[in-house]
Design an enzyme around this catalytic site. Structure first.
Site, PDB file in Angstrom:
ATOM      1  N   ASN A 223       4.408   6.246   4.576  1.00 38.32           N
ATOM      2  CA  ASN A 223       4.621   6.579   6.213  1.00 38.32           C
ATOM      3  C   ASN A 223       5.151   5.640   7.147  1.00 38.32           C
ATOM      4  O   ASN A 223       5.950   6.374   7.954  1.00 38.32           O
ATOM      5  CB  ASN A 223       3.219   6.917   6.463  1.00 38.32           C
ATOM      6  CG  ASN A 223       2.700   8.143   5.455  1.00 38.32           C
ATOM      7  OD1 ASN A 223       3.436   9.029   5.071  1.00 38.32           O
ATOM      8  ND2 ASN A 223       1.098   8.001   5.278  1.00 38.32           N
TER       9      ASN A 223
ATOM     10  N   PRO B 222       0.855  -1.302   0.136  1.00 32.63           N
ATOM     11  CA  PRO B 222       0.150   0.005  -0.120  1.00 32.63           C
ATOM     12  C   PRO B 222       0.718   1.239   0.105  1.00 32.63           C
ATOM     13  O   PRO B 222       1.979   1.225   0.772  1.00 32.63           O
ATOM     14  CB  PRO B 222      -1.166  -0.175   1.430  1.00 32.63           C
ATOM     15  CG  PRO B 222      -0.655  -1.723   1.874  1.00 32.63           C
ATOM     16  CD  PRO B 222       0.345  -2.210   1.357  1.00 32.63           C
ATOM     17  N   ILE B 223       0.592   2.239  -0.613  1.00 34.25           N
ATOM     18  CA  ILE B 223       1.301   3.616  -0.885  1.00 34.25           C
ATOM     19  C   ILE B 223       1.527   3.995   0.419  1.00 34.25           C
ATOM     20  O   ILE B 223       2.311   4.711   0.506  1.00 34.25           O
ATOM     21  CB  ILE B 223       0.751   4.435  -2.071  1.00 34.25           C
ATOM     22  CG1 ILE B 223       1.665   5.153  -2.732  1.00 34.25           C
ATOM     23  CG2 ILE B 223      -0.697   5.063  -1.675  1.00 34.25           C
ATOM     24  CD1 ILE B 223       2.581   4.637  -3.732  1.00 34.25           C
ATOM     25  N   CYS B 224       0.412   3.933   1.248  1.00 35.24           N
ATOM     26  CA  CYS B 224       0.650   4.834   2.789  1.00 35.24           C
ATOM     27  C   CYS B 224       1.591   4.298   3.636  1.00 35.24           C
ATOM     28  O   CYS B 224       2.442   4.816   4.204  1.00 35.24           O
ATOM     29  CB  CYS B 224      -0.744   4.984   3.356  1.00 35.24           C
ATOM     30  SG  CYS B 224      -1.402   3.281   3.704  1.00 35.24           S
ATOM     31  N   THR B 225       1.921   2.802   3.194  1.00 30.75           N
ATOM     32  CA  THR B 225       2.829   2.217   3.875  1.00 30.75           C
ATOM     33  C   THR B 225       4.216   2.427   3.613  1.00 30.75           C
ATOM     34  O   THR B 225       5.166   2.901   4.218  1.00 30.75           O
ATOM     35  CB  THR B 225       2.922   0.412   3.993  1.00 30.75           C
ATOM     36  OG1 THR B 225       1.634   0.246   4.322  1.00 30.75           O
ATOM     37  CG2 THR B 225       3.674  -0.018   4.715  1.00 30.75           C
TER      38      THR B 225
END
Ligand SMILES: [Zn+2]
Lengths: 418, 524
Positions: free
Chosen positions: A201, A195-198
């Site tokens: 961030n 996932p791009i948020c992982t």
């Protein structure tokens, strides 16, 4: 003393041959006159070409779009260091025709999609040794579409092999009769993605850092420049950037080799597994063309890392629901959360689910166009739908038709809101 | 550092057996007796990945018929020694491999008491009389050199591994993760207790690693259940309810992961039965200076599990999979697992050094890399012990195999095995492969059946076996390239395992039935 079994078996009925089998010299004539197409001249393809040539096939064609790379040499035994950079199909064809006398091999250096139905209809059967799901779906759909119920010769058996490390599979697809490639897509796992948020961030794995370098940093540092995955300097840059981020977060395990593996999605590959699977495929090709013994019905899975284990079974055709060979009004049912947007539906479901897995889909219902990639005006007009919720756009009883430039057929599905 | 040219060439296999496996492969020397199609196909799959040296032993000359079956002879080679041509054309596959041709009759060589077999790491023998194979297998068994016996006839392939023993540390299991949720150690407990779930803002709450969640809820459960873990299915359902009731929001991936991992706590962390058997193996009873490292390590491992501080547990692997968490908490948790694993390695090394001292070996004689690998993989060690060909090929052995077949289904490859055994005896009785090119014909059917009957008396004959006889006769002792190539693939794969000391080898027989596309393996 070497005795070739082929000359003997074509003369005699065996304990397992089909009742309709008529032995005689015509069997060999048919074998020698049949044209067979090999798709892929890589690890499996090199083996397949050798095996077919030594099985009595005389007219073999081969398609491959790749050129020879140094990393092929540990298994693609028709290539030498001096061949690096040359087209695989051409070099492989030349080698086998030179070694095995009386065999004609015609190479085509290009994509399978560049050839039309007329081209494919000249073959008796197709043997496929590819590592791409997309290309397999394409040829499978084409061969199924080519079947004319009135003309049994329009059925072109497709023998498909695949390997990954010590594992592999060989299968026989008789278009419209046995389970097709599309019927079994759900046997593949859901693609591993991060996932791009992982990535942005909360990185935890070395893979997260590598994805950060390639998906976020590359675009930032080199806007408009395409990442060349085969360029060692590009990989080196990604590796260094990923390593720096990993050090910042105290993540261990970023190496050049891992970086390359993640970026290129490298699948380990060895000569021995390719030999096993290619041999199993070509053994089926010989049996199908000569009828000297029954052919595989229809799937053999192979696992060689723990002893040797094979599982041979009949994969069931999805007679109704298969979007390629299904006869009914078949459609897939996809259950999705009530609040999912069209954009998330495309990127999280359509692009990742193994039985859909499209790269740049266009979607419509009978009522309306949801999203079209092309032409530009339509794309622009439908782009505003992307942020809308699916539930506002489509009802549960409506059918969505999905098309994709990589697929020569459309997928139909219905939604179920969780 | 960008990889060397060599690493680039071998990249796709280094991802399987790494530099250590590659080095072992490159230090090996493989011999092939008889440059048959099966033998050459097998060698191809060893030369490509870079086996160090190979020797091909064969005394016949290339005949036009050979070209129809074997890819490693060419037109120009007709009339030349098969050993020389195969050596040259196979050698072209990899510049880093050294090939030797020995123009000599394999059967004569087997009878030559002065021949030095010791230089070979593995020997492959194909298409040769059974009596020669038996003789060679005894020679090599006594020298602990593995022998691969492989041949094909018609659509059938047979392969037998004759190897005394191999011990494997790096078996490449699906996963090395060992969470020990039922037996947390002090550092893990302290870390868990440092979280106060109720006071955490929702974003942090959503990023608490599920290992911490589970341990917290186990603690809560235990204090309500006299210190006992949720044991029964019902209790685990209640335990899941407990977790579910505590969650502050519906879309919390870490809670989902905790729920999905509840099954793990039902499995008590113990020593797996296979490993227990290895720890109790008589091989560790009388160790000496010369004993293989593996058994020395096993003995140290046994002492490790017996040490009071370890509660009968094996060293921790220290491997953790990915889970929903923020970077700091994940890395902290990973560090706790790794540090525990390092502490185990440290203690293990102390025990090992004591043992080495007892054995008069210097403490540095087993490298720290070897020790780390051993500790990391100690839940998945493999000891494979083979059997001699003599016992299997005796009439006693044949009868016990026959009794096994009585439970088999119609086209079970075991019938093929029985038929091939008889076929092989028949060939030995009537002529040798190498002597003339006589083909088996329908006239031989009666003799095959009679031979079968004479061996299995007083048991009844089996139609399934007789069908295989007819199929063999139909092919006239002939071969198909595809079947040769299939068996060559299997043979090479098994040799790669033996040479790299990785993965789990076949023990010890496989039959491939190319008619039905099936294989079956047995330990015979
Ligand atoms: Zn289908």
């Amino acid at each position: 003393m070497t005795i070739n079994a082929l000359d003997r078996v074509i003369e005699i009925i065996g304990p397992f041959t089909d009742e309709s089998y008529v032995p005689g010299p015509h069997v060999k004539e048919f074998l020698e006159n049949s044209k067979v197409l090999v798709i892929g001249a890589g690890g499996l393809g090199c083996e397949i070409l050798k095996n077919l040539a030594l099985s009595g096939f005389k007219d073999i064609h081969v398609i491959d779009m790749d050129t020879i790379d140094i990393s092929n040499l540990n298994r693609q035994f028709l290539f030498r260091a001096a061949d690096i950079g040359k087209p695989k199909a051409t070099v492989a064809a030349e080698f086998v025709s030179k070694r095995v006398k009386g065999v004609k091999i015609t190479p085509y250096f290009g994509k399978i999609q560049e050839k039309n139905e007329e081209y494919y209809s000249q073959f008796t059967l197709v043997v496929c040794g590819l590592d791409s799901v997309e290309a397999r779906r394409w040829i499978n759909a084409l061969l199924v579409n080519m079947v004319d119920d009135e003309n049994p010769e329009s059925i072109k058996p497709l023998i498909d092999g695949g390997t990954e490390g010590f594992k592999g599979q060989a299968r026989v697809i008789i278009p419209t009769i046995s389970s097709c490639y599309e019927c079994s897509l759900d046997m593949l796992g859901k693609q591993q993605t991060y996932p791009i948020c992982t990535i942005a961030n909360t990185p935890r794995l070395p893979e997260h850092c590598i994805e950060w370098a390639s998906e976020l940093e590359w675009v930032k540092v080199f806007p408009g420049k395409k990442l060349d995955k085969d360029n060692m300097e590009n990989i080196q840059w990604l590796y260094e950037v990923a390593l720096q981020r990993a050090n910042e977060f105290k993540i261990t395990g970023v190496t050049y080799s891992l970086t390359q593996g993640v970026i290129k999605n490298i699948i380990p590959s060895i000569a021995s597994t390719n030999a096993v699977i290619a041999a199993a495929c070509c053994n089926e090709a010989l049996k199908i063309v000569t009828s000297v013994n029954p052919y595989l019905d229809n799937y053999m899975m192979y696992t060689g890392n723990e002893g040797v284990y094979t599982y041979t079974f009949q994969h069931q055709r999805k007679e109704k629901d298969c979007p390629v060979c299904g006869k009914g009004n078949g459609y897939l049912t996809v259950s999705i959360p009530k609040d999912i947007t069209l954009e998330d539906f495309i990127t999280e479901e359509l692009m990742l689910r193994p039985d859909i897995k499209v790269k740049s889909p266009s979607l419509r219902t009978v009522r309306t166009v949801l999203y079209f990639q092309w032409p530009p005006q339509l794309k622009e007009a439908t782009e505003r739908n992307l942020s809308k919720k699916m539930i506002e756009l489509v009802n549960e009883d409506e059918e969505i038709v999905i098309t994709d430039p990589a697929l020569p057929f459309s997928l139909r599905l219905r939604l179920f809101y969780e | 550092m960008p990889p060397s040219e060599r690493d680039r060439k071998y990249d796709r296999q280094l991802r399987l057996w790494a530099g250590t496996g590659q080095a072992a492969l490159e230090a090996s020397h493989v011999a092939l007796l008889n440059a048959s199609a099966t033998g050459c196909e097998l060698m191809k799959n060893l030369i490509l990945p870079g086996v160090g040296e190979f020797t091909i032993i064969d005394d016949s000359l290339v005949k036009p018929d050979d070209l129809k079956l074997n890819f490693f002879f060419n037109d120009e080679s007709v009339g030349s020694p098969r050993s020389v041509i195969a050596c040259k054309l196979l050698g072209e596959l990899n510049q880093d491999t050294r090939g030797h041709a020995l123009f000599q009759n394999p059967e004569v060589l087997i009878n030559d008491v002065d021949f030095q077999w010791d230089k070979f790491s593995v020997v492959i023998i194909t298409n040769i009389s059974e009596s020669s194979v038996r003789k060679l297998s005894n020679i090599l068994w006594n020298k602990s050199i593995p022998l691969i016996y492989v041949y094909t006839v018609g659509f059938y392939g047979y392969l037998r591994v004759i190897n005394r023993e191999i011990t494997i540390v790096d078996t490449h299991p699906e996963s090395l993760v060992d969470l020990r949720l039922d037996q947390p150690w002090p550092e893990l407990i302290d870390y868990t207790m440092s979280f106060d779930l109720d006071s955490l803002p929702i974003l942090d709450y959503a990023h608490v690693p599920f290992v911490v969640l589970i341990l917290k809820f186990i603690d809560q459960w235990k204090s309500a259940h006299n210190g006992l873990m949720p044991g029964t299915y019902e209790e685990r359902t209640q335990f899941k309810q407990l977790i579910n009731d505590a969650r502050k929001a519906s879309d919390l991936e870490n809670f989902d992961e905790a729920l999905a991992s509840v099954w793990r706590i039902s499995q008590k962390t113990t020593i797996p039965p296979d490993i227990l058997a290895i720890l109790n193996d008589p091989s560790i009873d009388n160790l000496n200076e010369e004993s293989p490292d593996f058994w020395v390590l096993v003995k140290a491992l046994k002492r490790f599990t017996e040490a009071p501080r370890n509660n009968g547990l094996l060293p921790l692997s220290g491997v953790l999979f990915d889970m929903k968490a923020d970077t700091n908490n994940y890395i902290r948790l990973q560090t706790i697992y790794r540090e525990k694993s390092l502490a185990d390695v440290h203690f293990f090394t102390e025990l090992l050094n004591e043992l080495l001292l007892e054995l008069n070996r210097p403490s540095s004689s087993i490298s720290s890399e070897e020790i780390k690998l051993f500790c990391k993989n100690c839940r998945y060690l493999n000891v494979t012990r083979g059997s001699k060909l003599d016992s299997e090929f005796s009439s006693e052995g044949f009868r016990s195999a026959y009794e096994l077949a009585a439970f088999s289904e119609n086209h079970d490859p075991f019938y093929t095995y029985l038929a091939l055994r008889v076929y092989s005896l028949f060939l030995d009785k009537n002529w040798y492969y190498s002597e003339n090119g006589k083909q088996i014909t329908s006239r031989d059917d009666v003799e095959l059946k009679n031979l079968f009957k004479s061996i299995i008396t007083p048991f009844p004959t089996v139609p399934a076996v007789e069908k295989v006889f007819s199929e063999i006769i139909r092919t006239g002792s002939g071969e198909f390239h595809n079947i040769c190539s299939f068996m060559g693939g299997i043979g090479a794969q098994e040799i790669l395992k033996l040479l790299t000391w990785q993965y789990i080898p076949l023990n010890n027989t496989i039959i491939y039935d190319g008619i039905f596309g099936t294989t079956k393996t047995w330990k015979l």
